[in-house]
Design a protein around this motif. Structure first.
Motif, PDB file in Angstrom:
ATOM      1  N   SER A  95      37.346  45.537  30.603  1.00  0.00           N
ATOM      2  CA  SER A  95      37.090  46.999  31.457  1.00  0.00           C
ATOM      3  C   SER A  95      35.615  47.049  31.264  1.00  0.00           C
ATOM      4  O   SER A  95      34.876  47.695  32.189  1.00  0.00           O
ATOM      5  N   ARG A  96      34.973  46.757  30.078  1.00  0.00           N
ATOM      6  CA  ARG A  96      33.609  46.999  29.837  1.00  0.00           C
ATOM      7  C   ARG A  96      32.948  46.187  30.970  1.00  0.00           C
ATOM      8  O   ARG A  96      31.676  46.382  31.638  1.00  0.00           O
ATOM      9  N   LEU A  97      33.154  44.791  30.860  1.00  0.00           N
ATOM     10  CA  LEU A  97      32.646  43.778  31.806  1.00  0.00           C
ATOM     11  C   LEU A  97      32.642  43.960  33.386  1.00  0.00           C
ATOM     12  O   LEU A  97      31.855  43.837  34.221  1.00  0.00           O
ATOM     13  N   ARG A  98      33.829  44.646  33.436  1.00  0.00           N
ATOM     14  CA  ARG A  98      33.990  44.645  35.034  1.00  0.00           C
ATOM     15  C   ARG A  98      33.114  45.596  35.853  1.00  0.00           C
ATOM     16  O   ARG A  98      32.920  45.340  36.950  1.00  0.00           O
ATOM     17  N   LYS A  99      32.796  46.529  34.840  1.00  0.00           N
ATOM     18  CA  LYS A  99      31.943  47.829  35.579  1.00  0.00           C
ATOM     19  C   LYS A  99      30.670  47.176  36.184  1.00  0.00           C
ATOM     20  O   LYS A  99      30.017  47.539  37.141  1.00  0.00           O
ATOM     21  N   ILE A 100      30.247  46.012  35.511  1.00  0.00           N
ATOM     22  CA  ILE A 100      28.914  45.479  35.984  1.00  0.00           C
ATOM     23  C   ILE A 100      29.035  44.705  37.381  1.00  0.00           C
ATOM     24  O   ILE A 100      28.062  44.563  37.971  1.00  0.00           O
ATOM     25  N   PHE A 101      30.245  44.428  37.450  1.00  0.00           N
ATOM     26  CA  PHE A 101      30.264  43.617  38.753  1.00  0.00           C
ATOM     27  C   PHE A 101      30.847  44.601  39.898  1.00  0.00           C
ATOM     28  O   PHE A 101      31.083  44.107  41.108  1.00  0.00           O
ATOM     29  N   GLU A 102      30.831  45.893  39.600  1.00  0.00           N
ATOM     30  CA  GLU A 102      31.412  46.964  40.559  1.00  0.00           C
ATOM     31  C   GLU A 102      29.915  47.880  40.967  1.00  0.00           C
ATOM     32  O   GLU A 102      29.909  48.452  41.768  1.00  0.00           O
ATOM     33  N   GLU A 103      28.872  47.703  40.202  1.00  0.00           N
ATOM     34  CA  GLU A 103      27.722  48.334  40.445  1.00  0.00           C
ATOM     35  C   GLU A 103      26.896  47.454  41.093  1.00  0.00           C
ATOM     36  O   GLU A 103      26.653  46.140  40.977  1.00  0.00           O
ATOM     37  N   GLU A 104      26.224  48.124  42.258  1.00  0.00           N
ATOM     38  CA  GLU A 104      25.285  47.160  43.234  1.00  0.00           C
ATOM     39  C   GLU A 104      23.865  47.349  42.579  1.00  0.00           C
ATOM     40  O   GLU A 104      23.138  48.429  42.409  1.00  0.00           O
ATOM     41  N   PHE A 105      23.226  46.213  42.267  1.00  0.00           N
ATOM     42  CA  PHE A 105      21.903  45.986  41.864  1.00  0.00           C
ATOM     43  C   PHE A 105      20.880  45.584  43.121  1.00  0.00           C
ATOM     44  O   PHE A 105      21.328  44.731  43.932  1.00  0.00           O
ATOM     45  N   GLU A 106      19.875  46.210  43.197  1.00  0.00           N
ATOM     46  CA  GLU A 106      18.838  45.908  44.028  1.00  0.00           C
ATOM     47  C   GLU A 106      17.938  44.763  43.685  1.00  0.00           C
ATOM     48  O   GLU A 106      17.835  43.482  44.523  1.00  0.00           O
ATOM     49  N   THR A 107      17.595  44.666  42.194  1.00  0.00           N
ATOM     50  CA  THR A 107      16.447  43.627  41.879  1.00  0.00           C
ATOM     51  C   THR A 107      17.219  42.795  40.954  1.00  0.00           C
ATOM     52  O   THR A 107      18.174  43.203  40.236  1.00  0.00           O
TER      53      THR A 107
END
Length: 209
Positions: A102-114
């Motif tokens: 669950s902690r890791l999934r969040k980083i793949f759901e957030e869009e990063f620009e750089t």
């Protein structure tokens, strides 16, 4: 002495060992280079070592160069969904995947620009999960030959051979191929859980290239 490191995508085991040691300063003023861990990491699948690559927008100047801090991710390609599916396929059977999922999934759901922001976020997350203090210090200018820091920026080279001993630990597909060393810290985390920190202490720090 402070250790000078490049922020990389889900840092590999030797980079985590450096972070565990402490005193890390992030290099943020260098030029972007291809074929490095800046936009890739490696995991272990049933077929062995597999690369997860981040697509970037190429917008260098007349000389084709651009600052690493300015490199933008090409989010028109669904790379995050692809990476997450690859991790699920590779590690669903790992003993600690569900614990950290669950902690890791969040980083793949957030869009990063750089790319730099993404890499610092992945490093911060791994540090949190491994109970390592995350270094906030960043370089203030590019130095080709730092005098007061141990220059470990060479660790970002994906094709740089390392003369280091990596003890083995259980991996999901160890019945299909030999131990694969120095993968992304995700592999160590999913397989070793809380014991990952003790594993890292067994690895000698690299010497300056």
């Amino acid at each position: 002495m402070e250790l000078l490191l490049h922020p990389t995508y889900f840092p590999n085991v030797i980079s985590l060992r450096c972070l565990q040691e402490g005193g890390v300063v992030w290099e943020v003023w260098d030029n972007y280079q291809k074929q490095t861990y800046r936009n890739r990491c490696y995991i272990c699948t049933d077929r062995g070592r597999q690369m997860l690559n981040i697509p970037i927008r190429h917008s260098g100047g007349a000389n084709g160069r651009q600052r690493y801090r300015d490199v933008q991710i090409d989010n028109t390609y669904p790379w995050q969904r692809q990476h997450w599916r690859s991790l699920e396929t590779a590690y669903r059977a790992a003993p600690f995947f569900e614990y950290y999922e669950s902690r890791l999934r969040k980083i793949f759901e957030e869009e990063f620009e750089t790319l730099l922001d993404l890499n610092l976020s992945t490093a911060r997350l791994l540090c949190e999960l491994l109970e390592i203090d995350f270094p906030e210090a960043t370089s203030t200018a590019y130095e080709a030959e730092p005098n007061e820091k141990q220059d470990l920026r060479f660790l970002a080279g994906a094709k740089t051979p390392l003369d280091l001993d990596f003890p083995s630990y259980p991996q999901v597909f160890e019945d299909r191929h030999p131990f694969v060393a120095n993968l992304s810290g995700l592999d160590l985390l999913f397989n070793e859980g809380k014991l990952a920190g003790e594993y890292l202490k067994k690895i000698s720090l690299p010497v300056q290239s």
